[in-house]
Design an enzyme around this catalytic site. Structure first.
Site, PDB file in Angstrom:
ATOM      1  N   ARG A  58     -67.420 -88.635  19.256  1.00 34.72           N
ATOM      2  CA  ARG A  58     -67.320 -89.014  20.664  1.00 34.72           C
ATOM      3  C   ARG A  58     -66.261 -88.215  21.407  1.00 34.72           C
ATOM      4  O   ARG A  58     -66.273 -88.149  22.636  1.00 34.72           O
ATOM      5  CB  ARG A  58     -67.114 -90.527  20.797  1.00 34.72           C
ATOM      6  CG  ARG A  58     -68.378 -91.314  20.441  1.00 34.72           C
ATOM      7  CD  ARG A  58     -68.205 -92.808  20.582  1.00 34.72           C
ATOM      8  NE  ARG A  58     -67.126 -93.339  19.803  1.00 34.72           N
ATOM      9  CZ  ARG A  58     -67.216 -93.747  18.533  1.00 34.72           C
ATOM     10  NH1 ARG A  58     -68.382 -93.693  17.920  1.00 34.72           N
ATOM     11  NH2 ARG A  58     -66.176 -94.216  17.897  1.00 34.72           N
ATOM     12  N   GLU A  95     -56.624 -95.605   5.456  1.00 32.58           N
ATOM     13  CA  GLU A  95     -56.225 -96.902   4.933  1.00 32.58           C
ATOM     14  C   GLU A  95     -56.726 -97.080   3.502  1.00 32.58           C
ATOM     15  O   GLU A  95     -56.018 -97.577   2.641  1.00 32.58           O
ATOM     16  CB  GLU A  95     -56.785 -97.993   5.847  1.00 32.58           C
ATOM     17  CG  GLU A  95     -56.174 -99.346   5.608  1.00 32.58           C
ATOM     18  CD  GLU A  95     -56.595-100.339   6.673  1.00 32.58           C
ATOM     19  OE1 GLU A  95     -56.607-101.535   6.345  1.00 32.58           O
ATOM     20  OE2 GLU A  95     -56.906 -99.923   7.809  1.00 32.58           O
TER      21      GLU A  95
END
Length: 171
Positions: A58, A95
């Site tokens: 995006r 993460e």
């Protein structure tokens, strides 16, 4: 125009507990999209960049029309294996696991001023990785910018350059 009126939120996407901030509804509204590009242009123009850089995917939608608006060149930061020719890569921790991004080796010349763009700044890991990759390639990264920033995730704190966002959300 309040651009937040054109951002749709989708609960539990892409996984339970995540609230997704979707710019699709912004892109579908021509005046809101034009306003977004113009406002980003006002933020970015003072940096006098030579090129704009969009982060997959995006970020391409954000940076490409802005590059046209500012009469600048544009190139892409992509996930590993998506670009032809010689590439420079940068691996970074997530993460849970790691990822690698790449640019084409000839995309930026040493000393060129660039601004990195994406649609959304969340934890900042990918945007920080893009800045580091571009700096390693010799670019002078002037700033980073996005349409939406999730302040509560602290992504801005990971960026070694000034960061700008048009819209912020605190929770």
């Amino acid at each position: 125009m309040d651009l937040k009126d054109h951002i749709r939120t989708i609960p539990d996407f892409p996984k339970p507990g995540i609230l997704f901030y979707d710019i699709s509804t912004l892109l579908m509204h021509p005046q809101a999209w034009r306003t977004t590009v113009e406002r980003l242009g006002e933020v970015i123009a003072p940096y006098k960049p030579d090129l704009l850089v969009g982060i997959e995917s995006r970020g391409f939608l954000t940076a490409a029309p802005l590059a046209l608006h500012l009469d600048l060149g544009f190139f892409m930061v992509r996930k590993r294996g998506k670009l032809p020719g010689d590439t420079l890569s940068y691996s970074y921790g997530l993460e849970y696991g790691s990822d690698t991004i790449e640019i084409q080796a000839d995309a930026v010349q040493p000393g060129q001023r660039v601004v990195v763009l994406d649609d959304l700044l969340a934890t900042g890991g990918t945007m920080a990785a893009a800045v580091h990759l571009l700096q390693r390639a010799g670019a002078e990264v002037c700033a980073a910018a996005c349409i939406v920033e999730l302040n509560f995730l602290g992504g801005r704190d990971k960026l070694p350059v000034p960061a700008h966002s048009l819209l912020t959300y605190d929770a």
